[in-house]
Motif scaffolding. Structure first.
Motif, mmCIF file in Angstrom:
data_model
loop_
_atom_site.group_PDB
_atom_site.id
_atom_site.type_symbol
_atom_site.label_atom_id
_atom_site.label_comp_id
_atom_site.label_asym_id
_atom_site.label_seq_id
_atom_site.Cartn_x
_atom_site.Cartn_y
_atom_site.Cartn_z
ATOM 1 N N GLU A 83 0.868 -1.172 0.000
ATOM 2 C CA GLU A 83 0.000 0.000 0.000
ATOM 3 C C GLU A 83 0.905 1.222 0.000
ATOM 4 O O GLU A 83 1.809 1.319 0.831
ATOM 5 N N VAL A 84 0.678 2.143 -0.958
ATOM 6 C CA VAL A 84 1.542 3.321 -1.042
ATOM 7 C C VAL A 84 0.695 4.568 -0.892
ATOM 8 O O VAL A 84 -0.491 4.582 -1.186
ATOM 9 N N ASN A 85 1.352 5.620 -0.451
ATOM 10 C CA ASN A 85 0.701 6.900 -0.207
ATOM 11 C C ASN A 85 0.691 7.693 -1.510
ATOM 12 O O ASN A 85 1.721 8.165 -1.958
ATOM 13 N N VAL A 86 -0.509 7.855 -2.120
ATOM 14 C CA VAL A 86 -0.572 8.549 -3.397
ATOM 15 C C VAL A 86 -1.200 9.935 -3.255
ATOM 16 O O VAL A 86 -1.642 10.517 -4.229
ATOM 17 N N SER A 87 -1.212 10.467 -2.045
ATOM 18 C CA SER A 87 -1.941 11.727 -1.854
ATOM 19 C C SER A 87 -1.379 12.845 -2.723
ATOM 20 O O SER A 87 -2.102 13.724 -3.157
ATOM 21 N N VAL B 279 -10.212 13.026 -1.993
ATOM 22 C CA VAL B 279 -8.864 12.756 -2.449
ATOM 23 C C VAL B 279 -8.495 11.326 -2.068
ATOM 24 O O VAL B 279 -8.723 10.906 -0.937
ATOM 25 N N VAL B 280 -7.949 10.587 -3.027
ATOM 26 C CA VAL B 280 -7.509 9.229 -2.731
ATOM 27 C C VAL B 280 -6.194 9.330 -1.986
ATOM 28 O O VAL B 280 -5.259 9.986 -2.429
ATOM 29 N N TRP B 281 -6.145 8.655 -0.856
ATOM 30 C CA TRP B 281 -4.963 8.794 -0.028
ATOM 31 C C TRP B 281 -3.981 7.664 -0.294
ATOM 32 O O TRP B 281 -2.788 7.872 -0.423
ATOM 33 N N SER B 282 -4.487 6.460 -0.396
ATOM 34 C CA SER B 282 -3.567 5.351 -0.598
ATOM 35 C C SER B 282 -4.091 4.426 -1.673
ATOM 36 O O SER B 282 -5.289 4.336 -1.907
ATOM 37 N N LYS B 283 -3.179 3.755 -2.319
ATOM 38 C CA LYS B 283 -3.537 2.800 -3.358
ATOM 39 C C LYS B 283 -2.588 1.623 -3.249
ATOM 40 O O LYS B 283 -1.534 1.717 -2.617
ATOM 41 N N TYR B 284 -2.960 0.506 -3.897
ATOM 42 C CA TYR B 284 -2.115 -0.663 -3.856
ATOM 43 C C TYR B 284 -1.182 -0.687 -5.050
ATOM 44 O O TYR B 284 -1.497 -0.178 -6.110
ATOM 45 N N ALA B 285 -0.041 -1.305 -4.860
ATOM 46 C CA ALA B 285 0.929 -1.459 -5.942
ATOM 47 C C ALA B 285 1.554 -2.835 -5.794
ATOM 48 O O ALA B 285 1.608 -3.386 -4.693
ATOM 49 N N GLN B 286 2.004 -3.409 -6.920
ATOM 50 C CA GLN B 286 2.630 -4.715 -6.860
ATOM 51 C C GLN B 286 4.115 -4.597 -7.192
ATOM 52 O O GLN B 286 4.501 -3.941 -8.172
#
Lengths: 526, 254
Positions: free
Chosen positions: B215-219, B230-237
């Protein structure tokens, strides 16, 4: 360790609230205050100062004002506000709205910042009253239709003057007309070879003009959905803005209004819509012309990326003057008469004029009605984060003391570029939308700051006023529309539903139409 | 040779000879080609063939430049309203194209990730056994050999109780996250490990291996939800082997 009592249950439901014992009304003596009614139109006092109990309600105040003005059979609704004394260095708001009574809103405000202005019952209250629209637009609250059909993002939308139709222009090079009563598609206008960037209705709802990324201007008949003749060619770059000549300036000899088209190539071309011939070209801007407006005094206003605003004569296209106060691109421009010019002969009573002659006289009467007290003023918004409010630029009123090249006010407060500005239909307020996520409300006459409407989380692209000036809807990059209440300067309702950026919004009658990057047109209504 | 050339210059007819040699190059190539046979000839012909194709392409490109083309009338993609047209330089990291959203709609694609399969990692590879005790007879302690993510407020347990050691040198706090639509990469802080496909134990330990969902912080990318938040976090692989590279490369799951 002492036993900790659990916290009391949260009492949220209306039922549990009703179970609570009623709060005993504390009997405090109601102070009586001296109130002087003042007209916000011309600053004159209405009658002598009156001694009133401070808890006199707004309805009672309205009745009093109507009595004082001697209008017993046709009472008008009024909005009241107090202007606090400006103390140096204090950030007091420019006005305090009276929504309930003087007691509740000014003497003992329930919530408010610590530096809120203080009044004592001994003061003389100068209560400024502004007449409001006699009709009331119903608030929108739900999405009644999601219309798909466009194959590309929707770039622009415009209601017809009566609100019967709406036209949307899209990136798939078509423009679509929608019937607003049945909320169904009416016609697809295809012919452009590039994105349709702007659409504009003429005030009689007979002609629809579209401007495209291919540099063409096309005219359509909304009734049949057919093109009116060949495209108007001449611009070498895309069209940024279109403006029809106001209806009351047309004559019986030339009944069709002319059309001004502004382009990225730095020119503005004036077309005759019946013969589709070029009448004249306004050259003089050194960069892209971003916005064009055709004022009611037959002058053409243009704002450009070369940082100037130019005023041209609508008769022969001569340059009248250049306003160069802005420090960066001029993005947007609004006239205090925008609403009247746009709706032409149609007012809230939904009467249809019988013939063009009557329509013209009706439009002239409506225009004169608006400009009797205050002439047409111009506001421009720019990339330099500020707006300028300009005095009347029309040649007929040079006798006034204000020099036309000197702005009335410089409106500072936005922290990023100003993208859109709109006058309220009654011309008393101005709303400006910026890339700093805020919509700001200013006084339309003086340019004083009133309120900042915050709530969007991304750039605000467009704002649109309701016809009664009591509501404002804003479209933003954060994929929502928000409806703002101009009584409390708070958000009235949030309208989520678009799945991507909202590029355009329009508010006519009691319907809002919006379109954006998600290729759907949404209609919002009560 | 260079020294000599510097001192005395080239012979006077150098340019002339050079011009003549290049002018006769075709003749020489032709003679060589005719004389060549066998494997050498095969290689040479293949080389000449490729060269000739390249030449023809270049000539055609030059011709096309001079001929006026008829416009095919196609409308460009990526429509923008007039007020945003001149602001293309100010593009930011928000690209939620409808294509992706449509893809997300079918349920199979909902759980699709860029790296669907991962190599199994044996316990011997993952952990190093640490011998403890006075005579080094006990072996209940493990050291994680892979990169790990350790939350901000983490304090190590006392030595006697610490079963898994996560070495300081292999702890990661930031990841390079590539946005698949924008084709741009940002360095973003890691918020947590969502799932390590190898084992739930590794998920709880915060082990970062190839294929792990973090989970990364994309704010700061400024993405918004449809509700306008506002999207705060999203998943990344994770797409690389962090323990080998010393950094984390990953793809954002949009």
């Amino acid at each position: 360790m002492a036993t900790l009592l659990p916290p009391p249950k949260r009492q949220r439901s209306a039922y549990s609230q009703s179970l609570k014992p009623p709060v005993e009304a504390i009997d405090t003596p109601i102070p009586s205050v001296v109130v002087q009614f003042k007209s916000a139109e011309d600053g004159s006092s209405l009658g002598p100062a009156i001694n009133l109990p401070a808890n006199t309600g707004r309805d009672a105040l309205q009745m009093l004002v109507n009595k004082l003005r001697g209008e017993s059979e046709d009472p008008l609704p009024y909005a009241f506000h107090l202007v606090p004394k400006q103390v140096e260095g204090s950030a007091a708001p420019a006005r305090v709205q009276i929504n309930k009574s003087i007691l509740e809103d000014a003497l003992e405000p329930k919530v408010g910042p610590s530096n809120a202005p203080k009044w004592s019952p001994e003061d003389i209250f100068e209560l400024w009253c502004e007449p409001q629209a006699v009709f009331r637009v119903r608030s929108v609250g739900r999405c009644s239709a999601t219309l798909s059909g466009h194959a590309s993002p929707i770039l622009c939308c415009a209601h017809s003057p009566t609100g019967r139709y709406a036209a949307t222009g899209s990136g798939d090079a078509t423009c679509r007309i929608w019937d607003m009563e049945t909320e169904t598609p009416k016609a697809t206008l295809s012919g452009h070879k590039g994105w349709v960037l702007c659409v504009e209705w003429d005030a009689t709802e007979k002609v629809l003009a579209t401007g495209g990324h291919d540099g063409q201007v096309r005219l359509w008949s909304p009734q049949t959905g057919q093109a009116l003749g060949q495209p108007l060619l001449g611009h070498t770059k895309w069209i940024t803005s279109l403006a029809f000549e106001p209806l009351h300036l047309t004559t019986a000899k030339n009944p069709s209004p002319r059309l001004a088209s502004a382009s990225k190539d730095g020119t503005v071309r004036i077309w005759n819509t019946s013969t589709r011939k070029l009448e004249f070209v306004l050259t003089g801007h050194a960069a892209s012309v971003n916005v064009v407006r055709w004022g009611g005094e037959n002058v053409i206003y243009t704002g450009s990326s070369d940082r100037t605003v130019k005023i041209w004569s609508g008769v022969d296209g001569k340059l009248i003057r250049t306003l160069s106060e802005h420090a960066h691109w001029v993005n947007t421009m609004a006239l205090s008469t925008d609403f009247v010019l746009r709706t032409g002969p149609f007012d809230h009573t939904s009467k249809t004029p019988k013939d063009p002659e009557e329509a013209r006289s009706l439009a002239l009467a409506r225009y004169k009605n608006v400009t009797t007290t205050h002439p047409e003023t111009l506001i421009t918004g720019s990339d330099d984060h500020t707006l300028f409010l300009w005095p009347d630029q029309a040649s007929s009123s040079f006798s006034t003391t204000a020099t036309p090249k000197k702005p009335i006010a410089r409106l500072t407060g936005h922290q990023k570029q100003v993208n859109h500005v709109a006058f309220s239909p009654d011309g008393r307020l101005v709303a400006s939308a910026g890339f700093d996520n805020a919509v700001k409300i200013w006084e339309g006459r003086t340019g004083k700051f009133i309120a900042s409407l915050r709530g969007h989380v991304a750039a605000v692209y467009r704002v649109a006023w309701s016809a009664d000036s009591r509501m404002l809807v804003s479209a933003s990059k954060d994929s929502t529309l928000k409806l703002w209440d101009l009584r409390t300067y708070k958000i009235r309702i949030d309208l989520p539903g678009h799945t991507d950026e909202v590029y355009c919004v329009d508010f006519v009658a009691d319907k809002v139409v919006s379109g954006g990057r998600d290729k759907t047109v949404k209609i919002w209504r009560n | 040779m260079e020294e000599h050339r510097k001192r005395y210059g080239r012979r006077l007819d150098h340019e002339e000879r050079k011009r003549k040699r290049t002018a006769r190059e075709a003749h020489k190539a032709s003679a060589d080609t005719q004389k060549m046979f066998g494997h050498k000839a095969k290689l040479h012909h293949a080389k000449r063939h490729a060269e000739k194709i390249q030449m023809k392409k270049t000539l055609k490109a030059h011709d096309e430049r001079n001929v006026k083309q008829k416009d095919d009338g196609a409308v460009k993609e990526g429509a923008l309203p007039a007020y945003l047209l001149d602001r293309e330089g100010q593009k930011d990291a928000k690209a939620l194209s409808t294509a992706i959203k449509d893809r997300r709609k079918d349920r199979a694609a909902k759980y699709a990730v860029p790296l669907p399969k991962v190599r199994g990692i044996a316990e011997e590879e993952m952990f190093k056994v640490i011998k403890t005790g006075k005579h080094k007879g006990k072996s209940w302690k493990r050291m994680v050999n892979k990169a790990t993510f350790v939350g901000e407020g983490f304090t190590r347990k006392p030595v006697k109780l610490e079963r898994f050691i996560r070495p300081m040198g292999l702890r990661m706090t930031k990841a390079h996250v590539t946005h698949p639509e924008l084709k741009t990469t940002f360095q973003l802080p890691i918020l947590g490990v969502k799932k390590n496909p190898q084992s739930p134990l590794y998920t709880s330990l915060g082990v970062l291996t190839k294929g792990t969902i973090i989970e990364v912080n994309v704010s700061e990318l400024g993405m918004v939800t449809t509700g306008g938040k506002v999207v705060w976090s999203k998943y990344a692989q994770i797409t690389n082997n962090p323990e080998n590279d010393g950094c984390i490369n990953s793809v954002l799951l949009v």
